[in-house]
Design an enzyme around this catalytic site. Structure first.
Site, PDB file in Angstrom:
ATOM      1  N   ASP A 124      -6.505  -2.417   3.355  1.00 19.97           N
ATOM      2  CA  ASP A 124      -5.186  -1.853   3.654  1.00 19.97           C
ATOM      3  C   ASP A 124      -4.939  -1.783   5.164  1.00 19.97           C
ATOM      4  OD1 ASP A 124      -4.646  -1.478   0.896  1.00 19.97           O
ATOM      5  OD2 ASP A 124      -5.847   0.337   0.914  1.00 19.97           O
ATOM      6  N   HIS A 159       0.848  -1.194   0.000  1.00 21.67           N
ATOM      7  CA  HIS A 159       0.000   0.000   0.000  1.00 21.67           C
ATOM      8  C   HIS A 159       0.882   1.241   0.000  1.00 21.67           C
ATOM      9  CE1 HIS A 159      -3.530   2.401   0.369  1.00 21.67           C
ATOM     10  NE2 HIS A 159      -3.112   2.957   1.482  1.00 21.67           N
TER      11      HIS A 159
HETATM   12  C1  GAR Z   1       1.109   0.575  -6.298  1.00 24.24           C
HETATM   13  O1  GAR Z   1       1.443   1.919  -6.023  1.00 24.24           O
HETATM   14  C2  GAR Z   1       0.446  -0.082  -5.100  1.00 24.24           C
HETATM   15  O2  GAR Z   1       1.002   0.320  -3.877  1.00 24.24           O
HETATM   16  C3  GAR Z   1      -0.968   0.404  -5.248  1.00 24.24           C
HETATM   17  O3  GAR Z   1      -1.202   0.254  -6.632  1.00 24.24           O
HETATM   18  C4  GAR Z   1       0.007   0.533  -7.356  1.00 24.24           C
HETATM   19  C5  GAR Z   1       0.250  -0.547  -8.381  1.00 24.24           C
HETATM   20  O4  GAR Z   1       1.339  -0.215  -9.227  1.00 24.24           O
HETATM   21  N1  GAR Z   1      -1.872  -0.344  -4.426  1.00 24.24           N
HETATM   22  C6  GAR Z   1      -2.890   0.210  -3.741  1.00 24.24           C
HETATM   23  O5  GAR Z   1      -3.185   1.379  -3.843  1.00 24.24           O
HETATM   24  C7  GAR Z   1      -3.655  -0.736  -2.809  1.00 24.24           C
HETATM   25  N2  GAR Z   1      -4.623  -0.024  -2.052  1.00 24.24           N
HETATM   26  P1  GAR Z   1       1.956  -1.294 -10.215  1.00 24.24           P
HETATM   27  O6  GAR Z   1       0.793  -1.914 -11.004  1.00 24.24           O
HETATM   28  O7  GAR Z   1       2.889  -0.563 -11.101  1.00 24.24           O
HETATM   29  O8  GAR Z   1       2.654  -2.339  -9.373  1.00 24.24           O
END
Ligand code: GAR
Length: 205
Positions: free
Chosen positions: A154, A114
């Site tokens: 989260d 997160h």
């Molecule tokens: C990341 O920043 C992750 O922390 C977030 O989605 C993004 C995915 O990036 N997750 C959340 O917000 C969960 N609540 P990616 O597809 O490039 O790995």
């Protein structure tokens, strides 16, 4: 090597960090399956390029057919279980898992990444919300965490937490970039910690 099943919804840069760590030997694991709840996302191309099988299971066809979210979650759980995971990693997986899903994994650990500190900006668009809060003077820094998955979004026990500074000259893109580069390190470390714990449990059993 322990089996890490990765669930994604998007770009998959954190999936890439895991793939790179496995390929370089920095993380002793294999990734037998990537599952996305969205088709055509770039993360699926990353899996394909790395020779990792992937599956897409979207919620929409279920709800369109009058089926429930729980039915979706149970089918999703079955896909994960069939891949015999030692660890399940939610790497940008933007779907809230039901208790019925989580109940399918009484012994397999699940972790989530997160882009905020514990208790802050739960859910989607956490980086944007942190950036706005900084501009209003409500926070001085933000962070990233890897945490165990529980029912609350989260919300589970943190495995690793790292503060990330916000600079006065930052725009949203600059902050996003800084957070993502921290995530790519923290997720691999968090996965390694949990796999290590599992290995100890197994050798003690
Ligand atoms: C990341 O920043 C992750 O922390 C977030 O989605 C993004 C995915 O990036 N997750 C959340 O917000 C969960 N609540 P990616 O597809 O490039 O790995």
């Amino acid at each position: 090597a322990p089996r890490v099943v990765v669930l994604i919804s998007g770009t998959g840069s954190n999936l890439q960090a895991l793939i790179d760590a496995v390929n370089s030997g920095a993380l002793t694991a294999e990734i037998p399956l990537v599952i996305s709840n969205r088709s055509k996302v770039f993360g699926l191309e990353r899996a394909e390029k790395a020779g990792i099988p992937s599956k897409v299971l979207a919620l929409k066809p279920y709800t369109a057919a009058g089926r429930t979210r729980v039915e979706y979650d149970l089918d999703l759980a079955q896909l994960v279980i069939d891949a015999k995971p030692d660890l399940v990693v939610l790497a940008g997986f933007m779907h809230i898992l039901s208790p019925e899903f989580l109940n399918q994994f009484p012994t397999t650990p699940l972790i989530n990444l997160h882009p905020a500190l514990p208790g802050q900006f739960d859910g989607a668009k956490a980086i944007e919300r942190a950036f706005e809060a900084y501009q209003k003077g409500e926070i001085k820094h933000t962070g990233v965490m890897v945490h165990r998955v529980i029912q609350e979004v989260d919300g589970g026990e943190p495995v690793l937490v790292k503060e990330v500074e916000i600079k006065p000259e930052d725009d949203l893109a600059a902050l996003q970039e800084r957070i993502h580069s921290v995530e790519h390190v923290l997720l691999v470390q968090g996965a390694a910690i949990v796999l290590e714990e599992e290995a100890k449990k197994k050798s003690a059993a």
